[in-house]
Design an enzyme around this catalytic site. Structure first.
Site, PDB file in Angstrom:
ATOM      1  CG  HIS A 170      42.609  50.654  38.732  1.00 42.71           C
ATOM      2  ND1 HIS A 170      42.890  49.600  37.902  1.00 42.71           N
ATOM      3  CD2 HIS A 170      42.264  50.122  39.914  1.00 42.71           C
ATOM      4  CE1 HIS A 170      42.711  48.471  38.572  1.00 42.71           C
ATOM      5  NE2 HIS A 170      42.337  48.755  39.796  1.00 42.71           N
TER       6      HIS A 170
HETATM    7  N1  UDP Z   1      37.210  45.439  33.318  1.00 43.59           N
HETATM    8  C1  UDP Z   1      36.048  45.860  32.694  1.00 43.59           C
HETATM    9  N2  UDP Z   1      36.055  47.075  32.052  1.00 43.59           N
HETATM   10  C2  UDP Z   1      37.141  47.868  32.008  1.00 43.59           C
HETATM   11  C3  UDP Z   1      38.324  47.439  32.666  1.00 43.59           C
HETATM   12  C4  UDP Z   1      38.316  46.218  33.321  1.00 43.59           C
HETATM   13  O1  UDP Z   1      35.050  45.141  32.690  1.00 43.59           O
HETATM   14  O2  UDP Z   1      37.086  48.959  31.409  1.00 43.59           O
HETATM   15  C5  UDP Z   1      37.175  44.136  34.026  1.00 43.59           C
HETATM   16  C6  UDP Z   1      38.311  43.186  33.710  1.00 43.59           C
HETATM   17  O3  UDP Z   1      38.014  42.403  32.579  1.00 43.59           O
HETATM   18  C7  UDP Z   1      38.360  42.335  34.975  1.00 43.59           C
HETATM   19  C8  UDP Z   1      37.986  43.325  36.069  1.00 43.59           C
HETATM   20  O4  UDP Z   1      37.333  44.410  35.406  1.00 43.59           O
HETATM   21  O5  UDP Z   1      37.368  41.315  34.922  1.00 43.59           O
HETATM   22  C9  UDP Z   1      39.196  43.826  36.802  1.00 43.59           C
HETATM   23  O6  UDP Z   1      38.831  44.855  37.648  1.00 43.59           O
HETATM   24  P1  UDP Z   1      39.832  46.000  38.120  1.00 43.59           P
HETATM   25  O7  UDP Z   1      40.945  46.134  37.158  1.00 43.59           O
HETATM   26  O8  UDP Z   1      38.978  47.192  38.405  1.00 43.59           O
HETATM   27  O9  UDP Z   1      40.324  45.488  39.544  1.00 43.59           O
HETATM   28  P2  UDP Z   1      41.534  44.581  40.023  1.00 43.59           P
HETATM   29  O10 UDP Z   1      41.412  43.267  39.333  1.00 43.59           O
HETATM   30  O11 UDP Z   1      42.805  45.307  39.723  1.00 43.59           O
HETATM   31  O12 UDP Z   1      41.305  44.447  41.489  1.00 43.59           O
END
Ligand code: UDP
Length: 381
Positions: free
Chosen positions: A205
């Site tokens: 994403h």
């Molecule tokens: N996650 C979730 N469902 C999904 C994809 C990710 O619950 O379909 C969780 C993942 O386990 C982690 C968090 O979302 O705890 C990460 O969020 P994201 O990837 O949106 O943001 P980033 O960490 O890149 O800022």
């Protein structure tokens, strides 16, 4: 001690849930939750409140979509009203999203101390909006809670006073430890008619990967190549879905056999899928950490990572270009059993939120907040 905890986007909920719980167990602390509404989709927000046993937020700002600037301005205006009403002792922000910076800025301008959880992480890539949010939020914070050694090193290099910095571990892992069994009981893997180790789990994403056609074409090619070896499970982030449609690539992706496109998953479902995947392919920050904890091989499509411990100690490998051939090579290596061994980083033990609560209480008792600014800004009434 009154704390306002800020959540806005998906990666915030699993960080604030254990903190709010730890605060509530202490009668000396009043803890409230402000949800800015930055992520408003039920599958990116409401689901997480239910699964993580979070109460309904005390305040919902409902900012919704818009550009970064519109969101930032909207959050600041609405949060100022909450601050005027609540007059908290601390505003606690997590991670690196727009809500993190917007609320930290309002708090400091109103003379209220900011605690930043997951401080000190730096990718070194200022093109990432998250990097700017991290740097500025750390600059505003009175207490900086750090997940890994690199965070400490970065903050010291930037001249942050030692007494403000606390190496406490990773609150996201607190949630993982707490909900791992529940996620396994849910058995999302079985519900999808799959066996552990039979599939590759993918998430994408980051704007640098999904906001342009060339990046998305590579991702589709990588999915296709990988699906020749294993079923690919791909919960598609709303941003990625919108861009796949915009660039006319959705049909091609949908028609690849052995690929299952899923809605964004709930926390428990995703945890279960991650734990039993043979490989996780991602550009997510949090997923790099969770897969390291679970010791699942992780290939991260990023030029750099702000979480180097996942590469130095964990199972994460950075792939700095989206070349399908390179990815194919790495996938084949892992499937052939040549897997990078990993260990769990220090203090990622499920106890971080309790440590943070204790430190904030001690700071309050000692009456030393080491205020960033003086409490001269008048509280609006
Ligand atoms: N996650 C979730 N469902 C999904 C994809 C990710 O619950 O379909 C969780 C993942 O386990 C982690 C968090 O979302 O705890 C990460 O969020 P994201 O990837 O949106 O943001 P980033 O960490 O890149 O800022």
């Amino acid at each position: 001690m009154n704390i306002l905890n800020i959540v806005g986007a998906r990666p915030n909920f699993m960080k604030v849930a254990p903190l709010h719980r730890a605060f509530l167990t202490n009668p000396a602390i009043t803890s409230k939750i402000v949800h800015t509404g930055q992520h408003y989709d039920a599958r990116m927000s409401d689901l997480f409140f239910n699964q993580l046993d979070l109460p309904q937020p005390d305040y919902y700002l409902g900012v919704g979509g818009g550009t970064h600037t519109e969101q930032m301005a909207d959050i600041m205006l609405k949060f100022e009203t909450v601050m005027t009403r609540e007059r908290p002792d601390w505003v606690l922000v997590v991670g690196d999203v727009t809500s993190t910076l917007a609320c930290a800025l309002v708090a400091v301008r109103m003379g209220v101390r900011v605690a930043h959880v997951e401080a000190g992480l730096r990718s070194g890539d200022r093109r990432m909006p998250e990097e700017i949010n991290r740097i500025l939020t750390d600059n505003l914070a009175d207490r900086l809670f750090v997940t890994e050694q690199a965070g400490l090193d970065n903050l010291r290099r930037e001249g942050v006073a030692d007494e403000k910095i606390h190496f406490v571990g990773n609150v996201m892992i607190d949630s993982l430890v707490q909900y791992r069994r529940k996620a396994n009981d849910l058995n999302t893997v079985g519900a999808l008619d799959l066996m552990p180790g039979q599939y590759v789990l993918m998430t994408m994403h980051r704007p640098a990967n999904v906001d342009h056609e060339a990046g998305l074409r590579s991702i589709v090619q990588i999915v296709e190549n990988t699906s020749l070896h294993r079923t690919v499970l791909f919960p598609v982030h709303p941003r990625t879905r919108a861009n796949l449609i915009r660039f006319g690539l959705m049909d091609r992706l949908t028609n690849i056999p052995n690929v299952r496109l899923l809605e964004p998953q709930g926390y428990l479902e995703f945890l279960n899928l991650m734990e039993h995947a043979v490989i996780v392919i991602t550009d997510s920050g949090g997923v790099q950490e969770e897969s390291t904890y679970l010791k699942v091989p992780c290939l991260t499509f990023r030029d750099s990572t702000e979480r180097p411990v996942t590469v130095d100690l964990g199972t994460n490998q950075l792939l700095t270009d989206l070349n399908p051939e390179t990815v194919h090579h790495h996938v084949a290596e892992i499937l052939a059993g040549r897997v990078k061994a990993g260990v769990i980083p220090p203090l990622w033990d499920g106890q971080t939120a309790g440590r943070i609560a204790e430190i904030l209480l001690n700071a309050e008792r000692a009456g030393v907040g080491s205020m960033t600014g003086e409490r001269t800004a008048p509280m609006l009434s």
